[in-house]
Design a protein around this motif. Structure first.
Motif, PDB file in Angstrom:
ATOM      1  N   LEU A 158       0.827  -1.211   0.000  1.00 36.77           N
ATOM      2  CA  LEU A 158       0.000   0.000   0.000  1.00 36.77           C
ATOM      3  C   LEU A 158       0.855   1.252   0.000  1.00 36.77           C
ATOM      4  O   LEU A 158       1.989   1.237   0.472  1.00 36.77           O
ATOM      5  CB  LEU A 158      -0.831   0.075   1.286  1.00 36.77           C
ATOM      6  CG  LEU A 158      -1.840  -0.977   1.627  1.00 36.77           C
ATOM      7  CD1 LEU A 158      -2.329  -0.772   3.055  1.00 36.77           C
ATOM      8  CD2 LEU A 158      -3.004  -0.908   0.671  1.00 36.77           C
ATOM      9  N   VAL A 159       0.256   2.336  -0.472  1.00 32.85           N
ATOM     10  CA  VAL A 159       0.789   3.673  -0.261  1.00 32.85           C
ATOM     11  C   VAL A 159      -0.357   4.449   0.381  1.00 32.85           C
ATOM     12  O   VAL A 159      -1.445   4.541  -0.174  1.00 32.85           O
ATOM     13  CB  VAL A 159       1.225   4.353  -1.575  1.00 32.85           C
ATOM     14  CG1 VAL A 159       1.694   5.778  -1.313  1.00 32.85           C
ATOM     15  CG2 VAL A 159       2.317   3.544  -2.265  1.00 32.85           C
ATOM     16  N   VAL A 160      -0.107   4.975   1.584  1.00 36.53           N
ATOM     17  CA  VAL A 160      -1.137   5.706   2.323  1.00 36.53           C
ATOM     18  C   VAL A 160      -0.664   7.136   2.523  1.00 36.53           C
ATOM     19  O   VAL A 160       0.441   7.366   3.034  1.00 36.53           O
ATOM     20  CB  VAL A 160      -1.411   5.050   3.704  1.00 36.53           C
ATOM     21  CG1 VAL A 160      -2.465   5.840   4.468  1.00 36.53           C
ATOM     22  CG2 VAL A 160      -1.830   3.600   3.539  1.00 36.53           C
ATOM     23  N   ARG A 161      -1.489   8.098   2.097  1.00 37.89           N
ATOM     24  CA  ARG A 161      -1.205   9.519   2.337  1.00 37.89           C
ATOM     25  C   ARG A 161      -2.250  10.045   3.296  1.00 37.89           C
ATOM     26  O   ARG A 161      -3.436   9.972   3.037  1.00 37.89           O
ATOM     27  CB  ARG A 161      -1.286  10.300   1.031  1.00 37.89           C
ATOM     28  CG  ARG A 161      -0.054  10.257   0.240  1.00 37.89           C
ATOM     29  CD  ARG A 161      -0.049  11.365  -0.827  1.00 37.89           C
ATOM     30  NE  ARG A 161       1.203  11.335  -1.521  1.00 37.89           N
ATOM     31  CZ  ARG A 161       1.431  10.634  -2.625  1.00 37.89           C
ATOM     32  NH1 ARG A 161       0.455   9.942  -3.162  1.00 37.89           N
ATOM     33  NH2 ARG A 161       2.610  10.639  -3.192  1.00 37.89           N
ATOM     34  N   LEU A 162      -1.770  10.602   4.385  1.00 38.88           N
ATOM     35  CA  LEU A 162      -2.657  11.188   5.384  1.00 38.88           C
ATOM     36  C   LEU A 162      -2.106  12.566   5.692  1.00 38.88           C
ATOM     37  O   LEU A 162      -1.114  12.693   6.410  1.00 38.88           O
ATOM     38  CB  LEU A 162      -2.709  10.314   6.638  1.00 38.88           C
ATOM     39  CG  LEU A 162      -3.680  10.730   7.729  1.00 38.88           C
ATOM     40  CD1 LEU A 162      -5.114  10.703   7.198  1.00 38.88           C
ATOM     41  CD2 LEU A 162      -3.565   9.818   8.918  1.00 38.88           C
ATOM     42  N   GLY A 163      -2.724  13.574   5.081  1.00 36.05           N
ATOM     43  CA  GLY A 163      -2.194  14.921   5.215  1.00 36.05           C
ATOM     44  C   GLY A 163      -0.829  15.002   4.561  1.00 36.05           C
ATOM     45  O   GLY A 163      -0.646  14.611   3.420  1.00 36.05           O
ATOM     46  N   SER A 164       0.161  15.464   5.304  1.00 34.11           N
ATOM     47  CA  SER A 164       1.509  15.586   4.749  1.00 34.11           C
ATOM     48  C   SER A 164       2.332  14.325   4.969  1.00 34.11           C
ATOM     49  O   SER A 164       3.473  14.250   4.528  1.00 34.11           O
ATOM     50  CB  SER A 164       2.221  16.785   5.383  1.00 34.11           C
ATOM     51  OG  SER A 164       2.316  16.606   6.781  1.00 34.11           O
ATOM     52  N   ARG A 165       1.766  13.341   5.644  1.00 36.37           N
ATOM     53  CA  ARG A 165       2.488  12.088   5.896  1.00 36.37           C
ATOM     54  C   ARG A 165       2.198  11.074   4.801  1.00 36.37           C
ATOM     55  O   ARG A 165       1.083  10.976   4.308  1.00 36.37           O
ATOM     56  CB  ARG A 165       2.080  11.486   7.241  1.00 36.37           C
ATOM     57  CG  ARG A 165       2.540  12.336   8.417  1.00 36.37           C
ATOM     58  CD  ARG A 165       2.185  11.672   9.706  1.00 36.37           C
ATOM     59  NE  ARG A 165       0.743  11.775   9.920  1.00 36.37           N
ATOM     60  CZ  ARG A 165       0.090  11.189  10.891  1.00 36.37           C
ATOM     61  NH1 ARG A 165       0.728  10.431  11.754  1.00 36.37           N
ATOM     62  NH2 ARG A 165      -1.209  11.353  11.024  1.00 36.37           N
ATOM     63  N   MET A 166       3.240  10.305   4.460  1.00 31.71           N
ATOM     64  CA  MET A 166       3.061   9.249   3.480  1.00 31.71           C
ATOM     65  C   MET A 166       3.745   7.990   4.003  1.00 31.71           C
ATOM     66  O   MET A 166       4.888   8.032   4.464  1.00 31.71           O
ATOM     67  CB  MET A 166       3.663   9.625   2.127  1.00 31.71           C
ATOM     68  CG  MET A 166       3.408   8.561   1.078  1.00 31.71           C
ATOM     69  SD  MET A 166       3.938   9.031  -0.566  1.00 31.71           S
ATOM     70  CE  MET A 166       5.616   8.467  -0.522  1.00 31.71           C
ATOM     71  N   ILE A 167       3.030   6.883   3.922  1.00 34.57           N
ATOM     72  CA  ILE A 167       3.569   5.587   4.317  1.00 34.57           C
ATOM     73  C   ILE A 167       3.545   4.726   3.065  1.00 34.57           C
ATOM     74  O   ILE A 167       2.482   4.476   2.497  1.00 34.57           O
ATOM     75  CB  ILE A 167       2.717   4.943   5.426  1.00 34.57           C
ATOM     76  CG1 ILE A 167       2.620   5.880   6.626  1.00 34.57           C
ATOM     77  CG2 ILE A 167       3.283   3.590   5.820  1.00 34.57           C
ATOM     78  CD1 ILE A 167       1.459   5.573   7.543  1.00 34.57           C
ATOM     79  N   SER A 170       4.829  -0.413  -0.493  1.00 35.73           N
ATOM     80  CA  SER A 170       4.647  -1.137  -1.750  1.00 35.73           C
ATOM     81  C   SER A 170       5.887  -1.955  -2.103  1.00 35.73           C
ATOM     82  O   SER A 170       7.023  -1.590  -1.776  1.00 35.73           O
ATOM     83  CB  SER A 170       4.333  -0.170  -2.887  1.00 35.73           C
ATOM     84  OG  SER A 170       5.458   0.642  -3.176  1.00 35.73           O
ATOM     85  N   LEU A 171       5.650  -3.065  -2.774  1.00 40.51           N
ATOM     86  CA  LEU A 171       6.756  -3.898  -3.240  1.00 40.51           C
ATOM     87  C   LEU A 171       7.595  -3.163  -4.277  1.00 40.51           C
ATOM     88  O   LEU A 171       8.810  -3.355  -4.336  1.00 40.51           O
ATOM     89  CB  LEU A 171       6.224  -5.211  -3.816  1.00 40.51           C
ATOM     90  CG  LEU A 171       5.715  -6.221  -2.793  1.00 40.51           C
ATOM     91  CD1 LEU A 171       5.190  -7.465  -3.499  1.00 40.51           C
ATOM     92  CD2 LEU A 171       6.794  -6.600  -1.810  1.00 40.51           C
ATOM     93  N   ARG A 172       6.968  -2.327  -5.076  1.00 43.61           N
ATOM     94  CA  ARG A 172       7.710  -1.550  -6.073  1.00 43.61           C
ATOM     95  C   ARG A 172       8.790  -0.711  -5.402  1.00 43.61           C
ATOM     96  O   ARG A 172       9.947  -0.716  -5.824  1.00 43.61           O
ATOM     97  CB  ARG A 172       6.752  -0.658  -6.867  1.00 43.61           C
ATOM     98  CG  ARG A 172       7.473   0.223  -7.889  1.00 43.61           C
ATOM     99  CD  ARG A 172       6.519   1.086  -8.676  1.00 43.61           C
ATOM    100  NE  ARG A 172       5.838   2.029  -7.787  1.00 43.61           N
ATOM    101  CZ  ARG A 172       4.818   2.792  -8.164  1.00 43.61           C
ATOM    102  NH1 ARG A 172       4.349   2.719  -9.388  1.00 43.61           N
ATOM    103  NH2 ARG A 172       4.251   3.620  -7.314  1.00 43.61           N
ATOM    104  N   THR A 173       8.444  -0.019  -4.329  1.00 46.04           N
ATOM    105  CA  THR A 173       9.407   0.811  -3.621  1.00 46.04           C
ATOM    106  C   THR A 173      10.494  -0.045  -2.977  1.00 46.04           C
ATOM    107  O   THR A 173      11.679   0.297  -3.026  1.00 46.04           O
ATOM    108  CB  THR A 173       8.689   1.668  -2.554  1.00 46.04           C
ATOM    109  OG1 THR A 173       7.762   2.513  -3.221  1.00 46.04           O
ATOM    110  CG2 THR A 173       9.671   2.511  -1.769  1.00 46.04           C
ATOM    111  N   LYS A 174      10.093  -1.164  -2.390  1.00 46.49           N
ATOM    112  CA  LYS A 174      11.078  -2.049  -1.757  1.00 46.49           C
ATOM    113  C   LYS A 174      12.041  -2.620  -2.793  1.00 46.49           C
ATOM    114  O   LYS A 174      13.252  -2.708  -2.547  1.00 46.49           O
ATOM    115  CB  LYS A 174      10.373  -3.165  -0.987  1.00 46.49           C
ATOM    116  CG  LYS A 174       9.671  -2.634   0.253  1.00 46.49           C
ATOM    117  CD  LYS A 174       8.955  -3.724   1.004  1.00 46.49           C
ATOM    118  CE  LYS A 174       8.269  -3.109   2.226  1.00 46.49           C
ATOM    119  NZ  LYS A 174       7.577  -4.081   3.023  1.00 46.49           N
ATOM    120  N   LEU A 175      11.524  -2.996  -3.969  1.00 42.10           N
ATOM    121  CA  LEU A 175      12.392  -3.511  -5.028  1.00 42.10           C
ATOM    122  C   LEU A 175      13.334  -2.424  -5.556  1.00 42.10           C
ATOM    123  O   LEU A 175      14.515  -2.696  -5.822  1.00 42.10           O
ATOM    124  CB  LEU A 175      11.550  -4.091  -6.171  1.00 42.10           C
ATOM    125  CG  LEU A 175      10.842  -5.405  -5.869  1.00 42.10           C
ATOM    126  CD1 LEU A 175       9.888  -5.770  -7.002  1.00 42.10           C
ATOM    127  CD2 LEU A 175      11.841  -6.521  -5.633  1.00 42.10           C
TER     128      LEU A 175
END
Length: 186
Positions: A158-167, A170-175
């Motif tokens: 997942l990619v979660v955006r909550l206000g200015s925070r982003m978590i 995702s496997l794409r980012t890890k790869l």
């Protein structure tokens, strides 16, 4: 301006604020939000509609006429139809997705909620969405409304955006991180 609307460009935020104030006066906040949700889904699903909104090739008259036909077919009228027509006439139709995001943030703030934009590789089940919403509520101390989208390019996670925070889990980012680390070693 709410924290989650701080990512909305200024011009779009002005239109979103005006739309919200008109909806509030007309006691139609939820109706407008539902129309905007339908419109947002249509934009996501139609390459032609995206092109109409983003392309400077179309004249303001062509954009207004095409958008009017889309609204008529989708049974979207009233304030949403008016703001769409205004954006087209003012050659600002390209900010429509940001206006939708800004309106959602204002409506959520009005209800005491925050909105989290969630992008997943696969559609989330209702149970998964509820669990994520509960975790975010525990983290923020506020009710959290999820705005869900699917992007298969994430591969997983997942990619979660909550206000200015982003978590970003995702496997794409890890790869990509692994690829960079391997380049540094080799």
């Amino acid at each position: 301006m709410t924290e989650s609307s701080s990512t909305v460009p200024t011009v779009a935020q002005r239109y979103a604020t005006a739309l919200f104030e008109l909806a509030e006066d007309a006691k139609a906040i939820e109706t407008v939000e539902k129309d905007l949700d339908r419109l947002d889904k249509m934009i996501d699903e139609s390459a032609d509609l995206k092109r109409l909104i983003r392309s400077p090739v179309y004249s303001s008259e062509e954009q207004a006429k095409a958008l009017s036909a889309v609204f008529s077919r989708a049974e979207i009228s009233g304030l949403v139809s008016n703001i769409g027509g205004l954006l087209a006439r003012n050659r600002r139709l390209f900010v429509l997705p940001d206006v939708i995001r800004g309106y959602r943030a204002l409506a959520a703030a009005h209800r005491g909620e925050v909105t989290a934009d969630v992008v997943s590789a696969e559609p989330l089940s209702d149970a998964q969405a509820a669990a994520l919403g509960d975790a975010l509520k525990e983290s923020t101390g506020k009710d959290v409304k999820l705005s869900r989208k699917v992007d298969p390019a994430l591969i997983g996670g997942l990619v979660v955006r909550l206000g200015s925070r982003m978590i970003d889990t995702s496997l794409r980012t890890k790869l990509n991180s692994l690829k960079i680390a391997l380049k540094e070693v080799g």
